[in-house]
Design a protein around this motif. Structure first.
Motif, PDB file in Angstrom:
ATOM      1  N   ASN A 281       0.835  -1.199   0.000  1.00  0.00           N
ATOM      2  CA  ASN A 281       0.000   0.000   0.000  1.00  0.00           C
ATOM      3  C   ASN A 281       0.865   1.243   0.000  1.00  0.00           C
ATOM      4  O   ASN A 281       2.063   1.183   0.275  1.00  0.00           O
ATOM      5  N   CYS A 282       0.226   2.368  -0.257  1.00  0.00           N
ATOM      6  CA  CYS A 282       0.882   3.673  -0.297  1.00  0.00           C
ATOM      7  C   CYS A 282       1.743   3.858   0.951  1.00  0.00           C
ATOM      8  O   CYS A 282       1.291   3.533   2.046  1.00  0.00           O
ATOM      9  N   PRO A 283       2.950   4.311   0.772  1.00  0.00           N
ATOM     10  CA  PRO A 283       3.593   4.854  -0.420  1.00  0.00           C
ATOM     11  C   PRO A 283       4.494   3.846  -1.146  1.00  0.00           C
ATOM     12  O   PRO A 283       5.214   4.224  -2.055  1.00  0.00           O
ATOM     13  N   MET A 284       4.468   2.582  -0.740  1.00  0.00           N
ATOM     14  CA  MET A 284       5.452   1.614  -1.234  1.00  0.00           C
ATOM     15  C   MET A 284       5.434   1.384  -2.748  1.00  0.00           C
ATOM     16  O   MET A 284       6.504   1.246  -3.341  1.00  0.00           O
ATOM     17  N   PRO A 285       4.278   1.341  -3.426  1.00  0.00           N
ATOM     18  CA  PRO A 285       4.360   1.177  -4.881  1.00  0.00           C
ATOM     19  C   PRO A 285       5.176   2.285  -5.556  1.00  0.00           C
ATOM     20  O   PRO A 285       5.968   2.013  -6.461  1.00  0.00           O
ATOM     21  N   VAL A 286       5.036   3.521  -5.093  1.00  0.00           N
ATOM     22  CA  VAL A 286       5.808   4.622  -5.669  1.00  0.00           C
ATOM     23  C   VAL A 286       7.277   4.499  -5.284  1.00  0.00           C
ATOM     24  O   VAL A 286       8.165   4.677  -6.126  1.00  0.00           O
ATOM     25  N   VAL A 287       7.554   4.186  -4.026  1.00  0.00           N
ATOM     26  CA  VAL A 287       8.935   4.050  -3.563  1.00  0.00           C
ATOM     27  C   VAL A 287       9.655   2.958  -4.367  1.00  0.00           C
ATOM     28  O   VAL A 287      10.771   3.165  -4.868  1.00  0.00           O
ATOM     29  N   LYS A 288       9.020   1.804  -4.513  1.00  0.00           N
ATOM     30  CA  LYS A 288       9.632   0.685  -5.244  1.00  0.00           C
ATOM     31  C   LYS A 288       9.781   1.017  -6.734  1.00  0.00           C
ATOM     32  O   LYS A 288      10.758   0.622  -7.367  1.00  0.00           O
ATOM     33  N   THR A 289       8.801   1.750  -7.290  1.00  0.00           N
ATOM     34  CA  THR A 289       8.882   2.134  -8.702  1.00  0.00           C
ATOM     35  C   THR A 289      10.055   3.081  -8.924  1.00  0.00           C
ATOM     36  O   THR A 289      10.811   2.937  -9.888  1.00  0.00           O
ATOM     37  N   LYS A 290      10.229   4.037  -8.039  1.00  0.00           N
ATOM     38  CA  LYS A 290      11.359   4.960  -8.166  1.00  0.00           C
ATOM     39  C   LYS A 290      12.675   4.203  -8.089  1.00  0.00           C
ATOM     40  O   LYS A 290      13.588   4.436  -8.896  1.00  0.00           O
TER      41      LYS A 290
END
Length: 85
Positions: free
Chosen positions: A17-26
């Protein structure tokens, strides 16, 4: 599923869940070469707006497409991000 681009790598962030999808994508895009396309597979519905917002405010990446679907009755969100620099 058919896309208009060649996928270089797939990142599975299902269950996060947020914010991990963005963190992992970056983190994953940092490892790519210019022109590479990352497919991000998520189950967090918030990833649709989170990844769009991140891509719109981040230099060096372009959000190519987002798709909503189901896999075994569970909602799945696919994001396609190209590294541009």
């Amino acid at each position: 599923m058919s896309t208009k681009f060649d996928i270089t790598e797939t990142l599975d962030v299902t269950g996060l869940n947020c914010p991990m999808p963005v963190v992992k994508t970056k983190q994953a895009t940092d490892e790519l070469t210019e022109g590479d396309v990352l497919e991000v597979v998520a189950t967090d519905s918030g990833s649709m707006s989170d990844l769009k917002g991140w891509a719109n405010t981040t230099d060096g990446v372009e959000l190519l497409e987002q798709q909503e679907g189901e896999d075994g009755g569970e909602a799945v969100y696919r994001h396609f991000v190209r590294k541009t620099e």
